[in-house]
Scaffold this active site. Structure first.
Site, PDB file in Angstrom:
ATOM      1  N   LYS A 199      32.784  40.299  51.589  1.00 27.84           N
ATOM      2  CA  LYS A 199      32.317  38.792  51.644  1.00 27.84           C
ATOM      3  C   LYS A 199      33.230  37.640  50.847  1.00 27.84           C
ATOM      4  CE  LYS A 199      29.200  36.744  49.334  1.00 27.84           C
ATOM      5  NZ  LYS A 199      29.900  35.694  49.101  1.00 27.84           N
ATOM      6  N   GLU A 220      34.861  43.206  37.999  1.00 24.76           N
ATOM      7  CA  GLU A 220      36.015  42.749  37.268  1.00 24.76           C
ATOM      8  C   GLU A 220      35.454  41.309  36.971  1.00 24.76           C
ATOM      9  OE1 GLU A 220      37.863  45.043  37.121  1.00 24.76           O
ATOM     10  OE2 GLU A 220      37.105  46.106  38.725  1.00 24.76           O
ATOM     11  N   CYS A 273      40.960  34.480  35.460  1.00 26.09           N
ATOM     12  CA  CYS A 273      40.502  35.244  34.531  1.00 26.09           C
ATOM     13  C   CYS A 273      41.364  35.673  33.194  1.00 26.09           C
ATOM     14  CB  CYS A 273      39.881  36.257  34.933  1.00 26.09           C
ATOM     15  SG  CYS A 273      41.065  37.552  35.892  1.00 26.09           S
ATOM     16  N   GLU A 305      33.426  31.516  28.034  1.00 22.94           N
ATOM     17  CA  GLU A 305      34.447  31.227  29.151  1.00 22.94           C
ATOM     18  C   GLU A 305      34.494  29.762  29.526  1.00 22.94           C
ATOM     19  OE1 GLU A 305      34.122  33.056  33.148  1.00 22.94           O
ATOM     20  OE2 GLU A 305      36.437  33.681  33.010  1.00 22.94           O
TER      21      GLU A 305
HETATM   22  P1  NAD Z   1      30.618  34.127  41.026  1.00 22.73           P
HETATM   23  O1  NAD Z   1      30.084  35.447  40.106  1.00 22.73           O
HETATM   24  O2  NAD Z   1      29.930  32.938  40.830  1.00 22.73           O
HETATM   25  O3  NAD Z   1      30.793  34.457  42.506  1.00 22.73           O
HETATM   26  C1  NAD Z   1      31.581  35.649  43.062  1.00 22.73           C
HETATM   27  C2  NAD Z   1      31.258  36.201  44.411  1.00 22.73           C
HETATM   28  O4  NAD Z   1      29.933  36.847  43.941  1.00 22.73           O
HETATM   29  C3  NAD Z   1      31.050  35.004  45.238  1.00 22.73           C
HETATM   30  O5  NAD Z   1      31.452  35.622  46.605  1.00 22.73           O
HETATM   31  C4  NAD Z   1      29.624  34.903  45.351  1.00 22.73           C
HETATM   32  O6  NAD Z   1      29.100  34.344  46.592  1.00 22.73           O
HETATM   33  C5  NAD Z   1      28.758  36.394  44.973  1.00 22.73           C
HETATM   34  N1  NAD Z   1      27.587  36.304  44.457  1.00 22.73           N
HETATM   35  C6  NAD Z   1      26.972  35.413  43.786  1.00 22.73           C
HETATM   36  N2  NAD Z   1      25.748  35.822  43.222  1.00 22.73           N
HETATM   37  C7  NAD Z   1      25.635  37.073  43.793  1.00 22.73           C
HETATM   38  C8  NAD Z   1      24.747  38.145  43.883  1.00 22.73           C
HETATM   39  N3  NAD Z   1      23.472  38.128  43.090  1.00 22.73           N
HETATM   40  N4  NAD Z   1      24.956  39.309  44.501  1.00 22.73           N
HETATM   41  C9  NAD Z   1      26.277  39.523  44.917  1.00 22.73           C
HETATM   42  N5  NAD Z   1      26.955  38.635  45.077  1.00 22.73           N
HETATM   43  C10 NAD Z   1      26.910  37.205  44.471  1.00 22.73           C
HETATM   44  O7  NAD Z   1      32.219  33.649  40.540  1.00 22.73           O
HETATM   45  P2  NAD Z   1      33.148  32.892  40.844  1.00 22.73           P
HETATM   46  O8  NAD Z   1      32.821  31.569  40.254  1.00 22.73           O
HETATM   47  O9  NAD Z   1      33.407  32.839  42.490  1.00 22.73           O
HETATM   48  O10 NAD Z   1      34.633  33.413  40.472  1.00 22.73           O
HETATM   49  C11 NAD Z   1      34.855  32.984  38.879  1.00 22.73           C
HETATM   50  C12 NAD Z   1      34.795  34.066  37.913  1.00 22.73           C
HETATM   51  O11 NAD Z   1      35.362  35.277  38.325  1.00 22.73           O
HETATM   52  C13 NAD Z   1      35.218  33.881  36.406  1.00 22.73           C
HETATM   53  O12 NAD Z   1      34.119  34.069  35.584  1.00 22.73           O
HETATM   54  C14 NAD Z   1      36.295  34.666  36.257  1.00 22.73           C
HETATM   55  O13 NAD Z   1      36.770  34.747  35.074  1.00 22.73           O
HETATM   56  C15 NAD Z   1      36.043  35.774  37.420  1.00 22.73           C
HETATM   57  N6  NAD Z   1      37.372  36.558  37.645  1.00 22.73           N
HETATM   58  C16 NAD Z   1      37.590  37.618  37.207  1.00 22.73           C
HETATM   59  C17 NAD Z   1      38.701  38.346  37.519  1.00 22.73           C
HETATM   60  C18 NAD Z   1      39.274  39.769  37.020  1.00 22.73           C
HETATM   61  O14 NAD Z   1      39.979  40.268  37.496  1.00 22.73           O
HETATM   62  N7  NAD Z   1      38.290  40.063  36.126  1.00 22.73           N
HETATM   63  C19 NAD Z   1      39.420  37.868  38.614  1.00 22.73           C
HETATM   64  C20 NAD Z   1      39.146  36.582  39.110  1.00 22.73           C
HETATM   65  C21 NAD Z   1      38.088  35.663  38.772  1.00 22.73           C
END
Ligand code: NAD
Length: 482
Positions: free
Chosen positions: A177, A252, A286, A386
């Protein structure tokens, strides 16, 4: 993306499907704020059809010689390279990263696919002697089965490939997704793969929607393993949700990367790397340096060079390939501005940039300038939480020990950076930092390394040997031949 595709954006069992309802989610261009497309929100039934297709396809996919699985993933790597330019254009439109970073992301995705495909003939187990006469034990690496991938918006294509390539090469099938903010490049890539690669139906499925669709996917009983990238709170919600079925999770999550600039650092090198790290993708990575601990001996020299370099960055329409584009959404912009406001209220001084942009490159875009904050101390929120935007707080320290203690004083533990000319200090600091990865006098990871968050930055890890083999579980087979 073709109009037809955006009308039928669920990719299930090797075919495009219209969703079972009319709920749609707009996709906007961060540079102008205007809607460019929309995708539907998959229903529970849509998700179930996708997981059932993945389940049905899995045994045969696992039985295929691994090299055949690898060959198909290598074809996808080639296609990513062949279509890098149009894919990068769509990525700029939906995510707002500059064109060269978008193209870099597509090529990085190809590199991930190619690297992971090479694990096809390296899924090695062990053979150990048994405890009985004429007995040996095979420890085999078997796939989990159906892997659900949940993707963020900041690097939507490289993370998408980072999930499906290792999962598929090790014999799992997948349902992924994309983020509701950035589904278009993914759908475009899947459309190319659908037309050009002879992937068996059901091996790669894609459903669109927001958090509720993600939650439905995680709790679907056909799912054996969830691999997710996103923020810490979402990761915790997923882990709670997955606990009901004891579904394995790999998370992650966010980071708060410190950069330690020692008294003997090559200041120019430190500035160059920290600026690049803090501002790539408009500060939405990240691994971005999010707090700088600089020794008092070089504080003035570092700060003046750092401010000058951040100030010189050009923000603008990402299609024109400036140094930095907009934030991905109004919501993300507001969070970044709030972080700057909060820091000022707590006593920080704006050395360059700030909450508002004097001359926004476009109207309707989500603009913020590269911002450096001085007079910052360890207690401020801008140092602990963050900030997914180009905001760099600089904290002065008196010693290496203090810098390490401050760096480790965090709930996060993903990336960290150290700049020093002393081999001994570099090694000692790297050993003492409680982070999954430390970059000494540089930045930027490699596929054969391992990208892993410690503490609340996640569990699981990606890339390299450990990122490939985490999609396998050990099965013991006892051979008795007396
Ligand atoms: P997010 O957590 O808001 O969303 C990520 C995904 O999770 C989206 O597809 C969203 O629709 C889905 N989602 C949201 N609620 C959910 C739930 N309850 N159950 C299942 N899926 C759900 O994150 P974002 O804003 O898209 O991304 C930014 C974040 O990602 C930042 O915190 C960044 O640091 C982190 N990030 C980490 C890495 C890593 O490798 N550690 C890499 C890239 C981004």
């Amino acid at each position: 993306m073709s109009q037809e595709l955006s009308d039928t954006p669920l990719y299930i069992d090797g075919e495009w499907h219209a969703p079972a309802n009319d709920d749609s989610i707009p996709v906007s261009d961060p540079t102008t704020g205007t809607e460019v497309d929309s995708v539907p929100s998959a229903t529970t039934d849509d998700v179930r059809r996708a997981t059932e297709a993945a389940r049905a396809a899995q045994p045969e996919w696992e039985r295929r010689p691994a090299k055949e699985r690898g060959d198909l993933i290598r074809e996808i790597a080639d296609l990513l390279e062949d279509h890098a330019e149009p894919l990068a254009e769509t990525l700029v439109t939906e995510q707002g990263k500059t064109y060269s970073v978008a193209e870099y992301e597509i090529r990085a995705a190809a590199d991930i696919a190619r690297y992971m495909s090479e694990w096809d003939r390296r899924i090695e187990g062990d053979v150990v002697p048994g405890s009985e006469p004429r007995q040996s034990i095979n420890l085999l690496r078997k796939p989990y089965g159906v892997v659900a991938g949940i993707i963020p918006w900041n690097f939507p294509i490289s993370v998408f490939v980072r999930k499906f390539a290792p999962a598929l090469v090790t014999g799992n099938t997948t349902v992924l997704k994309p983020s509701e903010l950035t589904p278009l490049t993914t759908l475009e890539l899947v459309d190319i793969v659908d037309r050009e690669v002879d992937l068996p139906p059901g091996v790669l499925n894609v459903v669109t929607g927001g958090g509720a669709v993600g939650a439905g996917l995680v709790s679907d009983s056909e799912v054996d393993y969830v691999t997710m990238t996103g923020n810490v709170e979402t990761g915790k919600a997923i882990m709670r949700n997955a606990a009901d079925d004891l579904t394995r999770v790999s998370l992650e999550l966010g980071g708060k990367a410190p950069a330690i600039v020692c008294a003997d650092a090559d200041v120019e090198l430190a500035v160059e790397n920290i600026v690049a790290s803090r501002t790539i993708n408009a500060g939405q990575a990240c691994t971005c340096v999010e707090r700088v601990y600089v020794h008092s001996d070089v504080r003035d020299e570092f700060q003046s060079q750092f401010v000058e370099a951040m100030d010189a960055l050009e923000i603008g329409d990402p299609r024109d390939d400036p140094d930095m584009g907009p934030q991905v959404s109004a919501g993300e912009l507001e969070k970044t501005q709030e972080a700057i406001r909060g820091a000022i209220e707590q006593g920080a001084t704006v050395l360059t940039g700030g909450e508002s942009v004097a001359e926004p490159p476009t109207s309707g875009g989500h603009w913020v300038e590269p911002t450096v904050l001085g007079d910052v101390n360890q207690e401020m929120d801008v140092v602990s939480e963050e900030v997914f935007g180009p905001v760099a707080p600089v904290v002065e320290v008196d010693s290496v020990d203090q810098a390490v203690a401050y760096a480790n004083d965090s709930r996060y533990g993903l990336s960290s950076y150290v700049f020093t000319e002393s081999y001994r200090d570099a090694m000692q600091i790297a050993e003492d930092l409680d982070f999954g990865e430390t970059f000494i006098n540089g930045s930027g990871g490699a596929q054969q390394g391992h990208h892993i968050g410690w503490n609340e930055s996640g569990l699981g890890g990606e890339d390299g040997k450990h990122g490939a083999l985490k999609y396998t579980q050990i099965k013991s087979v006892y051979h008795n031949f007396q």
